[in-house]
Design an enzyme around this catalytic site. Structure first.
Site, PDB file in Angstrom:
ATOM      1  N   ARG A 249      73.621  51.327 -41.350  1.00  0.00           N
ATOM      2  CA  ARG A 249      74.287  52.002 -40.256  1.00  0.00           C
ATOM      3  C   ARG A 249      75.070  53.212 -40.763  1.00  0.00           C
ATOM      4  NH1 ARG A 249      71.065  49.946 -37.655  1.00  0.00           N
ATOM      5  NH2 ARG A 249      71.241  48.445 -35.989  1.00  0.00           N
ATOM      6  N   ASP A 352      73.963  58.797 -28.071  1.00  0.00           N
ATOM      7  CA  ASP A 352      73.445  57.600 -28.727  1.00  0.00           C
ATOM      8  C   ASP A 352      74.609  56.687 -29.139  1.00  0.00           C
ATOM      9  OD1 ASP A 352      71.355  56.049 -29.883  1.00  0.00           O
ATOM     10  OD2 ASP A 352      71.935  56.804 -31.860  1.00  0.00           O
ATOM     11  N   HIS A 389      67.680  39.910 -33.621  1.00  0.00           N
ATOM     12  CA  HIS A 389      67.380  41.253 -34.146  1.00  0.00           C
ATOM     13  C   HIS A 389      66.437  41.073 -35.336  1.00  0.00           C
ATOM     14  CE1 HIS A 389      68.040  45.450 -35.332  1.00  0.00           C
ATOM     15  NE2 HIS A 389      68.820  45.664 -34.277  1.00  0.00           N
TER      16      HIS A 389
HETATM   17  O1  SFD Z   1      69.291  48.907 -31.850  1.00  0.00           O
HETATM   18  C1  SFD Z   1      80.794  32.029 -26.040  1.00  0.00           C
HETATM   19  N1  SFD Z   1      70.938  44.835 -30.015  1.00  0.00           N
HETATM   20  C2  SFD Z   1      70.063  45.715 -29.399  1.00  0.00           C
HETATM   21  N2  SFD Z   1      69.103  45.334 -28.546  1.00  0.00           N
HETATM   22  C3  SFD Z   1      68.377  46.231 -27.826  1.00  0.00           C
HETATM   23  O2  SFD Z   1      67.498  45.843 -27.031  1.00  0.00           O
HETATM   24  N3  SFD Z   1      68.600  47.580 -27.976  1.00  0.00           N
HETATM   25  C4  SFD Z   1      69.548  48.096 -28.843  1.00  0.00           C
HETATM   26  O3  SFD Z   1      69.768  49.308 -28.908  1.00  0.00           O
HETATM   27  C5  SFD Z   1      70.227  47.152 -29.690  1.00  0.00           C
HETATM   28  N4  SFD Z   1      71.136  47.524 -30.702  1.00  0.00           N
HETATM   29  C6  SFD Z   1      72.267  46.719 -30.847  1.00  0.00           C
HETATM   30  C7  SFD Z   1      72.125  45.319 -30.617  1.00  0.00           C
HETATM   31  C8  SFD Z   1      73.202  44.473 -30.958  1.00  0.00           C
HETATM   32  C9  SFD Z   1      74.395  45.026 -31.435  1.00  0.00           C
HETATM   33  C10 SFD Z   1      75.509  44.103 -31.818  1.00  0.00           C
HETATM   34  C11 SFD Z   1      74.538  46.441 -31.552  1.00  0.00           C
HETATM   35  C12 SFD Z   1      73.467  47.267 -31.257  1.00  0.00           C
HETATM   36  C13 SFD Z   1      75.823  47.032 -32.004  1.00  0.00           C
HETATM   37  C14 SFD Z   1      70.638  43.392 -29.972  1.00  0.00           C
HETATM   38  C15 SFD Z   1      71.077  42.691 -28.671  1.00  0.00           C
HETATM   39  O4  SFD Z   1      72.351  43.090 -28.309  1.00  0.00           O
HETATM   40  C16 SFD Z   1      71.023  41.182 -28.881  1.00  0.00           C
HETATM   41  O5  SFD Z   1      69.708  40.876 -29.275  1.00  0.00           O
HETATM   42  C17 SFD Z   1      71.355  40.352 -27.635  1.00  0.00           C
HETATM   43  O6  SFD Z   1      72.599  40.716 -27.108  1.00  0.00           O
HETATM   44  C18 SFD Z   1      71.335  38.854 -27.970  1.00  0.00           C
HETATM   45  O7  SFD Z   1      71.669  38.102 -26.834  1.00  0.00           O
HETATM   46  P1  SFD Z   1      72.511  36.711 -26.928  1.00  0.00           P
HETATM   47  O8  SFD Z   1      72.709  36.236 -25.532  1.00  0.00           O
HETATM   48  O9  SFD Z   1      71.926  35.809 -27.921  1.00  0.00           O
HETATM   49  O10 SFD Z   1      73.948  37.180 -27.554  1.00  0.00           O
HETATM   50  P2  SFD Z   1      75.101  38.038 -26.807  1.00  0.00           P
HETATM   51  O11 SFD Z   1      74.517  39.005 -25.844  1.00  0.00           O
HETATM   52  O12 SFD Z   1      75.946  38.594 -27.887  1.00  0.00           O
HETATM   53  O13 SFD Z   1      75.952  36.950 -25.965  1.00  0.00           O
HETATM   54  C19 SFD Z   1      76.727  35.945 -26.564  1.00  0.00           C
HETATM   55  C20 SFD Z   1      77.579  35.324 -25.475  1.00  0.00           C
HETATM   56  O14 SFD Z   1      78.184  34.110 -25.907  1.00  0.00           O
HETATM   57  C21 SFD Z   1      79.554  34.107 -25.550  1.00  0.00           C
HETATM   58  N5  SFD Z   1      80.219  33.180 -26.447  1.00  0.00           N
HETATM   59  N6  SFD Z   1      80.952  31.514 -24.812  1.00  0.00           N
HETATM   60  C22 SFD Z   1      81.590  30.326 -24.713  1.00  0.00           C
HETATM   61  N7  SFD Z   1      82.083  29.637 -25.789  1.00  0.00           N
HETATM   62  C23 SFD Z   1      81.949  30.145 -27.044  1.00  0.00           C
HETATM   63  N8  SFD Z   1      82.435  29.472 -28.092  1.00  0.00           N
HETATM   64  C24 SFD Z   1      81.284  31.399 -27.201  1.00  0.00           C
HETATM   65  N9  SFD Z   1      80.976  32.184 -28.283  1.00  0.00           N
HETATM   66  C25 SFD Z   1      80.328  33.275 -27.799  1.00  0.00           C
HETATM   67  C26 SFD Z   1      79.947  35.574 -25.652  1.00  0.00           C
HETATM   68  O15 SFD Z   1      81.139  35.873 -24.960  1.00  0.00           O
HETATM   69  C27 SFD Z   1      78.730  36.228 -25.014  1.00  0.00           C
HETATM   70  O16 SFD Z   1      78.814  36.152 -23.614  1.00  0.00           O
HETATM   71  S1  SFD Z   1      70.591  48.397 -32.045  1.00  0.00           S
HETATM   72  O17 SFD Z   1      71.543  49.409 -32.239  1.00  0.00           O
HETATM   73  O18 SFD Z   1      70.593  47.484 -33.159  1.00  0.00           O
HETATM   74  P1  AMP Z   2      68.306  49.988 -35.307  1.00  0.00           P
HETATM   75  O1  AMP Z   2      69.067  51.088 -34.654  1.00  0.00           O
HETATM   76  O2  AMP Z   2      68.257  50.113 -36.785  1.00  0.00           O
HETATM   77  O3  AMP Z   2      68.723  48.646 -34.822  1.00  0.00           O
HETATM   78  O4  AMP Z   2      66.793  50.150 -34.856  1.00  0.00           O
HETATM   79  C1  AMP Z   2      66.375  50.062 -33.542  1.00  0.00           C
HETATM   80  C2  AMP Z   2      64.929  49.665 -33.539  1.00  0.00           C
HETATM   81  O5  AMP Z   2      64.160  50.591 -34.329  1.00  0.00           O
HETATM   82  C3  AMP Z   2      64.651  48.311 -34.153  1.00  0.00           C
HETATM   83  O6  AMP Z   2      63.565  47.762 -33.460  1.00  0.00           O
HETATM   84  C4  AMP Z   2      64.285  48.626 -35.584  1.00  0.00           C
HETATM   85  O7  AMP Z   2      63.474  47.623 -36.168  1.00  0.00           O
HETATM   86  C5  AMP Z   2      63.529  49.939 -35.432  1.00  0.00           C
HETATM   87  N1  AMP Z   2      63.656  50.832 -36.595  1.00  0.00           N
HETATM   88  C6  AMP Z   2      64.774  51.405 -37.069  1.00  0.00           C
HETATM   89  N2  AMP Z   2      64.537  52.178 -38.142  1.00  0.00           N
HETATM   90  C7  AMP Z   2      63.210  52.095 -38.360  1.00  0.00           C
HETATM   91  C8  AMP Z   2      62.329  52.671 -39.319  1.00  0.00           C
HETATM   92  N3  AMP Z   2      62.777  53.482 -40.281  1.00  0.00           N
HETATM   93  N4  AMP Z   2      61.018  52.345 -39.244  1.00  0.00           N
HETATM   94  C9  AMP Z   2      60.559  51.512 -38.287  1.00  0.00           C
HETATM   95  N5  AMP Z   2      61.335  50.963 -37.351  1.00  0.00           N
HETATM   96  C10 AMP Z   2      62.640  51.233 -37.370  1.00  0.00           C
END
Ligand code: SFD
Ligand code: AMP
Length: 627
Positions: A249, A352, A389
């Site tokens: 990141r 973004d 993820h």
């Molecule tokens: O790319 C209790 N993720 C991304 N997914 C995408 O589709 N596009 C993106 O652009 C993504 N990016 C990303 C992602 C994650 C993060 C952290 C960042 C950026 C900064 C992944 C998705 O967010 C992820 O796959 C899903 O959210 C997973 O869903 P889930 O339901 O498994 O988890 P959740 O949404 O975090 O919810 C958890 C819930 O549980 C609650 N909770 N409730 C009661 N009692 C307890 N003890 C509890 N503990 C937790 C929480 O409050 C919440 O409601 S990218 O940049 O990587």
């Molecule tokens: P990220 O922002 O790293 O979470 O990436 C978002 C999505 O793009 C995820 O599905 C990653 O697996 C994919 N991704 C990120 N970087 C690359 C890369 N260099 N080559 C292929 N896939 C990537």
């Protein structure tokens, strides 16, 4: 015992969590519950509108197969996940999610999410599987649909109730116990079936951001390993507990890189200017066949950058200025169009982050970074547990009923504990489901859970004495604090107890130094892991001495006990797997090579509630025939 009011809630299906998977469970289960006269109850530690990983929003939907446009097939997605996880994935689960995810995305759009479209009305892709969205309000939109579905079916939602323990009856889950994070109330939920979807875990390892930066991490600090704790304590078999995720990141504010690599086609380089993916290409031969196929697995991409860091070639940089210049180059002969394009690219670069990691925009502003003028530092984060993820940790769940999979013992997404279903980060070995796939998997689990209740759901048998013991255990830190806090002048220094922060710091130090955290450059070994186990045993003893001055601290205590269990499952499984399969996530220096012959398998674990012993087992990897 602290004088908390006990609130008893009876329901048919209990959903623990309010994130993407839980909203999927709720939306689907409410529909089938209404038809069958059943009650659905959802409980979230936070408020549904902004809870979980998507609290700040997202700028892309990372799983969309695009079957209707003939873009890809579900089999393509299975191959993609197999490749990215170095051969270890539950292909039945991945396939099941892939065949449902497009309809989930279409529902999101129907509910009001703005997915970018081009001049021909087609979705704008970030990469092969990713769609660009205006996602600042992503979570609110998906939560609204879940809330409406539950209200329509006459169900209930409890917000700001933190679930600690499962209620079990033999090998059956019959509900959960937790407490309000605002009022002196303890909640006992009695259910015929329970779906756990409480996300993954962060801060098990010491984060890079300490001191003034503490609380900032890529993964949301409020997901603390509740899913792993809940399933482990219920006696469920777990899988891939060694597969942590380390994303690369933008450094210190954790801004995502996907859009830079895929949409902007940016390069990442060392301080010397070498592009590590090109300079270190030869290294990929050592990780064949996965290192030699495309796309190169996320852990191997990390690893090549880490090798540069180990060689003293850091910092690493994302060449943002170069990428923007290249994209604008096509307009260079028309100054007006060039200026317009540059403005558009700058806006996209900032948006973004503003859509999902606002603090990265703050940091850029604070450090005078103009992405069009100057490159920006990137780094590997600390390890996280996020099965949805590019990690894979979670519960071992039953495969789809209509597929001829060897992993099947009844209802889709049911764990090995009867009546306990898991989805999203809570279910393992089905990586790359992201937000959309987690919701789709939630829908699968929700439908299966209602089917289970209709076909098998008996009234839960609950032992009142057990419930009382759980209540006393949950509230014990409050009692301990009151009993001893006056014995010292500074309440945080006391020989009779420790506070959550001291406990968490110790856990993070153990994990960081011995289990391959940032300080150890993500390296560990048998000897280090055994030392970690010794120290974790002391920590576990001391968890009985946690003290809390108020409800806020009580929540922090239990969050950290849950993190400790996640940490222990992780250390045990890294010890068990005697190879290095995911360099870039962790490297076992004493077994530095991949061993396809002995370790092309799942490493599963289970904590036995009756004996308190852990069992480790290997499970075969099954490939979908012909895929
Ligand atoms: O790319 C209790 N993720 C991304 N997914 C995408 O589709 N596009 C993106 O652009 C993504 N990016 C990303 C992602 C994650 C993060 C952290 C960042 C950026 C900064 C992944 C998705 O967010 C992820 O796959 C899903 O959210 C997973 O869903 P889930 O339901 O498994 O988890 P959740 O949404 O975090 O919810 C958890 C819930 O549980 C609650 N909770 N409730 C009661 N009692 C307890 N003890 C509890 N503990 C937790 C929480 O409050 C919440 O409601 S990218 O940049 O990587
Ligand atoms: P990220 O922002 O790293 O979470 O990436 C978002 C999505 O793009 C995820 O599905 C990653 O697996 C994919 N991704 C990120 N970087 C690359 C890369 N260099 N080559 C292929 N896939 C990537």
């Amino acid at each position: 015992m602290a004088n908390f009011e006990t609130v008893e809630v009876k329901t048919d299906l209990l959903i623990v969590g309010g994130g993407f998977a839980a909203c999927g469970v709720a939306t689907e289960a409410a529909y089938w519950a209404k038809k069958n006269g059943l009650k659905v109850t959802l409980v979230d530690k936070a408020a549904l509108d902004r809870s979980g990983a998507v609290a700040m929003g997202l700028s892309a939907i990372n799983q969309y197969v695009g079957v209707k446009d003939g873009e890809n097939t579900c089999e393509d997605y299975v191959r993609y996940v197999r490749q990215d996880l170095m051969g270890i994935s539950r292909e039945d689960l991945v396939y099941n999610i892939a065949r449902h995810v497009d309809s989930t995305v279409h529902l999101f759009e129907k509910w009001g999410l703005k997915i970018w479209t081009d001049e021909n009305g087609k979705y704008v892709h970030e990469g092969r599987w990713q769609l660009m969205i205006n996602g600042e309000s992503y979570k609110i939109i998906i939560a609204e649909a879940a809330k409406n579905a539950i209200a329509d079916a006459g169900g209930e939602i409890y917000e700001r109730v933190f679930i600690v323990e499962p209620l079990v009856d033999g090998n059956k889950c019959v509900g959960a116990v937790g407490f309000s994070t605002r009022e002196e109330k303890i909640y006992v939920f009695k259910a015929k079936a329970t779906a756990i979807a409480a996300g993954g875990a962060v801060h098990v390892f010491r984060p890079r951001s300490v001191g003034e930066g503490f609380g900032r991490s890529w993964y949301p600090p409020f997901n603390t390993g509740s899913s792993a704790y809940f399933t482990l304590k219920a006696g469920a078999e777990m899988t891939c507990q060694e597969v942590r995720f380390i994303p690369v990141r933008f450094k210190d504010a954790y801004g995502p890189v996907g859009a830079w690599f895929l949409l902007f086609k940016s390069r990442a380089v060392s301080a010397e200017g070498g592009e590590y993916m090109a300079v270190r290409k030869e290294e990929l031969n050592n990780w064949a066949p996965y290192g030699l196929a495309k796309p190169i697995p996320a852990n191997l991409r990390n690893y090549l950058g880490m090798l540069d860091m180990d060689a003293g070639l850091g910092p690493l940089y994302m060449e943002t200025d170069e990428a923007i210049a290249k994209l604008a180059d096509a307009y260079k002969d028309d100054p007006k169009a060039f200026k317009k394009k540059m403005k558009e690219l700058e806006a996209e670069a900032w948006e973004d982050f503003l859509d999902m990691t606002i603090s990265q925009a703050h940091l850029w502003a604070a450090q005078n970074v103009k992405p069009e003028e100057k490159h920006s530092e990137i780094a590997a984060c600390e390890p996280y547990f996020i099965g949805s993820h590019s990690g894979a940790s979670g519960a071992w769940v039953s495969g789809p009923e209509d597929m001829d999979t060897p992993y099947k013992w009844g209802y889709a997404n049911m764990t090995t504990v009867e009546g306990l279903f898991a989805a999203g980060d809570a279910s393992g070995a089905s990586s790359h489901k992201f937000s959309s796939g987690s919701h789709a998997e939630g829908r699968i689990a929700g439908k299966a859970a209602i089917k289970y209740i209709v076909e098998k759901g008996a009234e839960p048998t609950i032992d009142a004495a057990k419930v009382d013991a759980i209540k006393a255990k949950i509230l014990a830190p409050l009692d301990r604090y009151q009993e001893f806090c006056k014995l010292t002048t500074a309440p945080e220094i006391n020989p009779n107890y420790l506070l959550w922060r001291q406990f968490m710091d110790r856990l993070q130090k153990i994990m960081d130094e011995y289990a391959g955290g940032v300080t150890a450059a993500f390296k560990t070994s048998k000897a280090n892991l055994e030392r970690a186990m010794e120290l974790l045993a002391f920590l576990k003893e001391d968890s009985e001495k946690l003290a809390a001055a108020d409800i806020y601290s009580l929540e922090r205590c239990w969050e950290n006990v849950q993190r400790m269990w996640q940490g222990e499952a992780h250390v045990r499984t890294m010890l068990f797997r005697e190879e290095t399969r995911w360099p870039g996530y962790y490297f076992r220096s004493d077994t530095p090579k991949m061993d396809e012959e002995n370790w092309h398998c799942f490493a599963n674990c289970r904590w036995d509630p009756a004996s308190g012993e852990w069992e480790m087992t290997k499970k075969d990897v099954w490939n979908i025939p012909g895929v």
